[in-house]
Design a protein around this motif. Structure first.
Motif, PDB file in Angstrom:
ATOM      1  N   VAL A   1      15.980 -33.914   8.948  1.00 58.79           N
ATOM      2  CA  VAL A   1      16.702 -32.737   8.466  1.00 58.79           C
ATOM      3  C   VAL A   1      16.857 -32.769   6.944  1.00 58.79           C
ATOM      4  O   VAL A   1      16.800 -31.728   6.288  1.00 58.79           O
ATOM      5  N   ALA A   2      17.029 -33.962   6.377  1.00 60.81           N
ATOM      6  CA  ALA A   2      17.148 -34.062   4.919  1.00 60.81           C
ATOM      7  C   ALA A   2      15.892 -33.537   4.238  1.00 60.81           C
ATOM      8  O   ALA A   2      15.967 -32.865   3.192  1.00 60.81           O
ATOM      9  N   LEU A   3      14.720 -33.825   4.811  1.00 62.09           N
ATOM     10  CA  LEU A   3      13.475 -33.367   4.202  1.00 62.09           C
ATOM     11  C   LEU A   3      13.421 -31.849   4.177  1.00 62.09           C
ATOM     12  O   LEU A   3      13.098 -31.240   3.142  1.00 62.09           O
ATOM     13  N   TYR A   4      13.754 -31.199   5.308  1.00 61.18           N
ATOM     14  CA  TYR A   4      13.702 -29.741   5.343  1.00 61.18           C
ATOM     15  C   TYR A   4      14.788 -29.110   4.478  1.00 61.18           C
ATOM     16  O   TYR A   4      14.577 -28.056   3.872  1.00 61.18           O
ATOM     17  N   THR A   5      15.943 -29.746   4.412  1.00 63.78           N
ATOM     18  CA  THR A   5      16.993 -29.239   3.527  1.00 63.78           C
ATOM     19  C   THR A   5      16.558 -29.378   2.069  1.00 63.78           C
ATOM     20  O   THR A   5      16.798 -28.489   1.249  1.00 63.78           O
ATOM     21  N   ALA A   6      15.918 -30.492   1.744  1.00 65.25           N
ATOM     22  CA  ALA A   6      15.466 -30.722   0.375  1.00 65.25           C
ATOM     23  C   ALA A   6      14.480 -29.658  -0.077  1.00 65.25           C
ATOM     24  O   ALA A   6      14.484 -29.239  -1.244  1.00 65.25           O
ATOM     25  N   VAL A   7      13.626 -29.201   0.835  1.00 62.43           N
ATOM     26  CA  VAL A   7      12.677 -28.143   0.487  1.00 62.43           C
ATOM     27  C   VAL A   7      13.415 -26.894   0.035  1.00 62.43           C
ATOM     28  O   VAL A   7      12.999 -26.209  -0.906  1.00 62.43           O
TER      29      VAL A   7
END
Length: 409
Positions: free
Chosen positions: A246-252
């Motif tokens: 989820v952190a990766l998609y939020t970071a995008v």
């Protein structure tokens, strides 16, 4: 009647072992549970695509709106601790049906929030009601899908739940662009309501178990499971897996790399780039299942860490970043069912409670992901991904001991 007249019936039975032996029909059950997994679990992720329109409407910042994802996730995780024992006691169909009724109302209500405070409160309630789905889905597979087909069913449903992070963000972004962010919640509520007759028609009722201690006996299994070190390590690894995911998609969305940040079309394309992995992994499930679940889990976590580490240095190259994201999502999709299989093998006499704790840890991690990305936004996209990669390596280390306690295939 001649032997030849009887043989077609025998052959039909041989081709359909699920139906004649009392198992639920595989394809309709998997299709329904996978679709509901995308819809219900996707409520966690819809706001990640709505951060900017919600911030404007609620008079706050996109970073503050991430609390609506965290609030839902923690409530969803806590709800599993209730829904798991209820499912063991009353059966998956009854619990899923009741949960969908409640989730329909709370999802519609979440779309009416007048400010951030109310949005967080309503998302907490929505998360609690939506939590009935996952334990009931896993329990339905365990009780009513023919054993040879359970690994495929489990992989499809878990891939659907993971795919919700991509599919529901894409859908939310598209709906919000045309009709506003509130319509995302109202449309989701309508789809939940429409699914109720399908649940009642497709899922099989489960006889109530004769457990002398009743419902309290079902709840009492959880503290005992948390005294098993290997299980706790698996739950901790699940937290790291979902936090990184989820952190990766939020970071995008909040700290996207150059050329992507602030470009809705580029963000949509990057989210969609992972979809082939979520289709490929269920198709490869029979091949992947040749590896023992613990070995598959360790290898998948390691591969996910490598993919995220590679993505951290590819932010300026959109196509290469999309490839790294595709490989990362494929690794996560392979890891998730492997965790469930390993948990089930580690706690064979309390699988309902064990899987409920797994689902709880899954969404604790999913809830921490947005806050991890938000806290590191100032450090940049690459830093967020490097921290996520380190977390995945920690998860692989935590699951390593399970290799010594599981039979190889």
């Amino acid at each position: 009647m001649s032997r030849s007249a009887l043989s077609p019936r025998r052959h039909a039975k041989a081709r359909q072992p699920d139906t004649f032996s009392g198992w639920a029909p595989t394809a309709p059950t998997i299709t329904l549970l996978t679709a509901l997994g995308i819809l219900v679990v996707g409520q966690m992720y819809t706001v990640l695509a709505l951060l900017h329109p919600m911030a404007r409407s609620l008079h706050t910042t996109p970073g503050q709106v991430t609390w609506t994802a965290t609030a839902f996730g923690f409530a969803y995780a806590a709800g599993f601790l209730i829904a798991g024992p209820l499912t063991d006691r009353y059966g998956p169909r009854a619990v899923m049906s009741a949960g969908l009724v409640a989730a329909t109302a709370t999802t519609a209500a979440a779309g009416t929030a007048p400010d951030l405070t109310w949005a967080v409160v309503l998302r907490v309630i929505q998360g609690l009601t939506a939590a009935a789905f996952a334990p009931a889905a896993f329990s339905s597979i365990a009780h009513h899908i023919a054993p040879p087909r359970r690994p495929v069913a489990l992989t499809c449903v878990t891939s659907g739940m993971l795919g919700a992070a991509v599919l529901m963000q894409i859908a939310a972004q598209a709906v919000a662009a045309g009709t506003g962010w509130r319509a995302v919640f109202l449309l989701s509520a309508a789809l939940m309501a429409l699914s109720l007759p399908l649940v009642r028609r497709t899922l099989r009722p489960t006889p109530r178990p004769d457990t002398g201690g009743g419902l309290l006996h079902a709840f009492a299994a959880m503290p005992r499971l948390l005294r098993k070190g290997r299980l706790v390590a698996l739950y901790a690894a699940t937290v790291t897996l979902m936090a990184a995911f989820v952190a990766l998609y939020t970071a995008v969305a909040v700290a996207g790399p150059p050329g992507i940040a602030g470009n809705p079309t580029a963000i949509l394309a990057l989210r969609a780039s992972a979809l082939p992995a979520l289709v490929a992994v269920p198709l490869l499930a029979p091949l992947l299942s040749r590896l023992a679940a613990p070995k598959r889990l360790v290898l998948s976590l390691g591969a996910a860490a490598v993919a995220v580490a590679a993505a951290s240095v590819l932010g300026g190259h959109t196509i290469l970043l999309a490839v790294a994201l595709l490989l990362f999502v494929a690794a996560v999709a392979a890891a998730a069912p492997a965790v469930v299989e390993t948990v089930n093998a580690t706690a064979p006499h309390a699988r309902g409670a064990a899987v409920a704790l797994y689902a709880c840890s899954m969404f604790i991690g999913a809830s921490l992901g947005p806050q991890l990305a938000g806290a590191l936004t100032g450090q940049g996209f690459s830093t967020i991904l490097r921290v996520a990669a380190a977390g995945l390596l920690l998860g692989a280390a935590l699951t390593w001991p399970a290799l010594r306690h599981q039979p190889t295939k």
